[in-house]
Design a protein around this motif. Sequence first.
Motif, PDB file in Angstrom:
ATOM      1  N   VAL A 324       0.841  -1.205   0.000  1.00  0.00           N
ATOM      2  CA  VAL A 324       0.000   0.000   0.000  1.00  0.00           C
ATOM      3  C   VAL A 324       0.873   1.251   0.000  1.00  0.00           C
ATOM      4  CG1 VAL A 324      -1.651   1.342   1.373  1.00  0.00           C
ATOM      5  CG2 VAL A 324      -1.975  -1.123   1.092  1.00  0.00           C
ATOM      6  N   ARG A 327       2.358   2.158  -3.329  1.00  0.00           N
ATOM      7  CA  ARG A 327       1.433   2.618  -4.369  1.00  0.00           C
ATOM      8  C   ARG A 327       0.497   3.728  -3.899  1.00  0.00           C
ATOM      9  NH1 ARG A 327       2.883   1.571  -9.154  1.00  0.00           N
ATOM     10  NH2 ARG A 327       0.717   1.704  -9.833  1.00  0.00           N
ATOM     11  N   HIS A 328       0.690   4.221  -2.666  1.00  0.00           N
ATOM     12  CA  HIS A 328      -0.281   5.164  -2.117  1.00  0.00           C
ATOM     13  C   HIS A 328      -0.291   6.469  -2.921  1.00  0.00           C
ATOM     14  CE1 HIS A 328       3.211   7.205  -0.257  1.00  0.00           C
ATOM     15  NE2 HIS A 328       2.416   8.260  -0.220  1.00  0.00           N
ATOM     16  N   SER A 330      -2.380   9.128  -1.445  1.00  0.00           N
ATOM     17  CA  SER A 330      -2.947  10.117  -0.531  1.00  0.00           C
ATOM     18  C   SER A 330      -2.478   9.819   0.885  1.00  0.00           C
ATOM     19  CB  SER A 330      -4.478  10.079  -0.578  1.00  0.00           C
ATOM     20  OG  SER A 330      -4.967   8.868  -0.051  1.00  0.00           O
ATOM     21  N   GLU A 331      -2.669  10.811   1.750  1.00  0.00           N
ATOM     22  CA  GLU A 331      -2.262  10.655   3.143  1.00  0.00           C
ATOM     23  C   GLU A 331      -3.064   9.553   3.834  1.00  0.00           C
ATOM     24  OE1 GLU A 331      -2.494  13.354   7.164  1.00  0.00           O
ATOM     25  OE2 GLU A 331      -2.120  14.373   5.258  1.00  0.00           O
ATOM     26  N   THR A 332      -4.332   9.420   3.471  1.00  0.00           N
ATOM     27  CA  THR A 332      -5.172   8.382   4.088  1.00  0.00           C
ATOM     28  C   THR A 332      -4.606   6.997   3.827  1.00  0.00           C
ATOM     29  OG1 THR A 332      -7.143   9.749   3.847  1.00  0.00           O
ATOM     30  CG2 THR A 332      -7.485   7.388   4.163  1.00  0.00           C
ATOM     31  N   TRP A 333      -4.202   6.741   2.575  1.00  0.00           N
ATOM     32  CA  TRP A 333      -3.652   5.430   2.241  1.00  0.00           C
ATOM     33  C   TRP A 333      -2.291   5.219   2.919  1.00  0.00           C
ATOM     34  CZ3 TRP A 333      -6.212   1.453   0.750  1.00  0.00           C
ATOM     35  CH2 TRP A 333      -7.388   1.610   0.013  1.00  0.00           C
ATOM     36  N   MET A 334      -1.553   6.299   3.175  1.00  0.00           N
ATOM     37  CA  MET A 334      -0.308   6.154   3.926  1.00  0.00           C
ATOM     38  C   MET A 334      -0.596   5.625   5.333  1.00  0.00           C
ATOM     39  SD  MET A 334       2.459   9.154   3.128  1.00  0.00           S
ATOM     40  CE  MET A 334       3.685   8.268   4.085  1.00  0.00           C
ATOM     41  N   TYR A 335      -1.629   6.171   5.978  1.00  0.00           N
ATOM     42  CA  TYR A 335      -2.012   5.690   7.311  1.00  0.00           C
ATOM     43  C   TYR A 335      -2.420   4.218   7.256  1.00  0.00           C
ATOM     44  CZ  TYR A 335      -1.843  10.081   9.920  1.00  0.00           C
ATOM     45  OH  TYR A 335      -1.415  11.222  10.570  1.00  0.00           O
ATOM     46  N   VAL A 336      -3.119   3.822   6.193  1.00  0.00           N
ATOM     47  CA  VAL A 336      -3.519   2.420   6.053  1.00  0.00           C
ATOM     48  C   VAL A 336      -2.274   1.537   5.949  1.00  0.00           C
ATOM     49  CG1 VAL A 336      -4.667   0.742   4.556  1.00  0.00           C
ATOM     50  CG2 VAL A 336      -5.749   2.954   5.010  1.00  0.00           C
ATOM     51  N   GLY A 337      -1.323   1.952   5.098  1.00  0.00           N
ATOM     52  CA  GLY A 337      -0.093   1.179   4.940  1.00  0.00           C
ATOM     53  C   GLY A 337       0.712   1.105   6.226  1.00  0.00           C
TER      54      GLY A 337
END
Length: 437
Positions: A324, A327-328, A330-337
Amino acid sequence: MVESRPMRSPPSKARLARQDDLGVVQLGWLAAAVFVVSAGYGALMPLIPDWLRPLMGDADPTVLARHVGYLSGIYTAGILVGAPLWGVLADGLGRARVLLVGLVGYVASLLPLLRPESVGVVGIYALRGAAGFFVAAVVPVVPALVAQYTPQAIRAKRFAWLGAMSLLGFLFGPGLNAVADRLAGLGVFAALVQGSSTKLVIGLSAALGALMMLGLAATLPAPSSTLDAGPSDDDGPPESRSFTLWLLNGVVMFVLAGFELGIVLQGQRHPELTSREVSWMFAACSLVMLGVNAVLFFTGLLERADPRRMLAAGMVLGIAGLAVLARHGSETWMYVGVSFTAAGTGIVLPTVAYLAAGSARRRLGTAMGGLAAAAGFGQTLGSAVAGWLFGTVMQSSFAWLSIPLVATLAFLLIPRQWWPANPALLTASPSSTETEP
């Protein structure tokens, strides 16, 4: 007529020295020692530039940053050198003795930093290396003592608790700086430290270390040595499993160090990602790992689940998190990763420590020392490799960092290639690890 009674033979020296279980107070002091050394690292690292600036005059900021990195590396190198040495000494001389020596050395390495101008830049390097060396007598010996004096049925919960205390220490460390800033302005403290919060942080860290030393000296079981080993210790898991666990620990710490450095470098390459947001990501990482430890602590999952499956699940989560991040958009996907990666490592590291605790009692110090050394080596190498990777392929480096996890997962799925041939060892509950009555 007086009935004669058979005379009882006096208890052996080994039995006198042995204790069935740790009391609540003893366990509390051991957990507090882990907390204090973790908090000390987190509190002192931000202060390194403040020690160097007065000694280096008008040094270029790049040179200053380089020294900060070197000082971080020499601390890790101290752990790498010290952990296996202290582990072996603990098995031979007694774990309680080695733990107390480590705390004495830790406090002694902090006090000269109250006047950094008196030791110079070279002295600061020597003191940070010494701090890492003596902390290496605390980090592996505490879990070895807990494993030695804990019945196998509750060992997993206690190891999860130790992991949680370490994470809480890292979270508390930066907060100690904020507390020192407040106290440095108060009358009595201002007079003692001349308004310097840096000196107050060092003083508080040393005072907490001294308090742990006194508390442990008063409450620890009688110093133990190899005489404490029971006859069944020879039936413990072979040393090949310890080496396997060291390797696994080193691989995961390699990836974790690279992952953390990658988060920092992402903040430098993306202007919209502020340092405050990067700090929140690190806090989220610690909180997720703490949450995983809490689940392991309250549910006793390590005691019931197949360790190989636990390790595989952690690897899958870590690989997914790094994918994740690679390939992120956005900042939201960074938090998910970040959350996925933290959860994966938060599963693997306590599981590895729990499996290492299944070593024969006479080898516990060596087993735990090897884990700490492997972690230090993995961290050092991971930071260096990640720095080069991010300078070359930037965000895609997260995908490259997942390769060691993918390779390790492949071995985990082939037990005979990764674990000793005896499948009973996968349960990490050999009869030899039970405390004898």
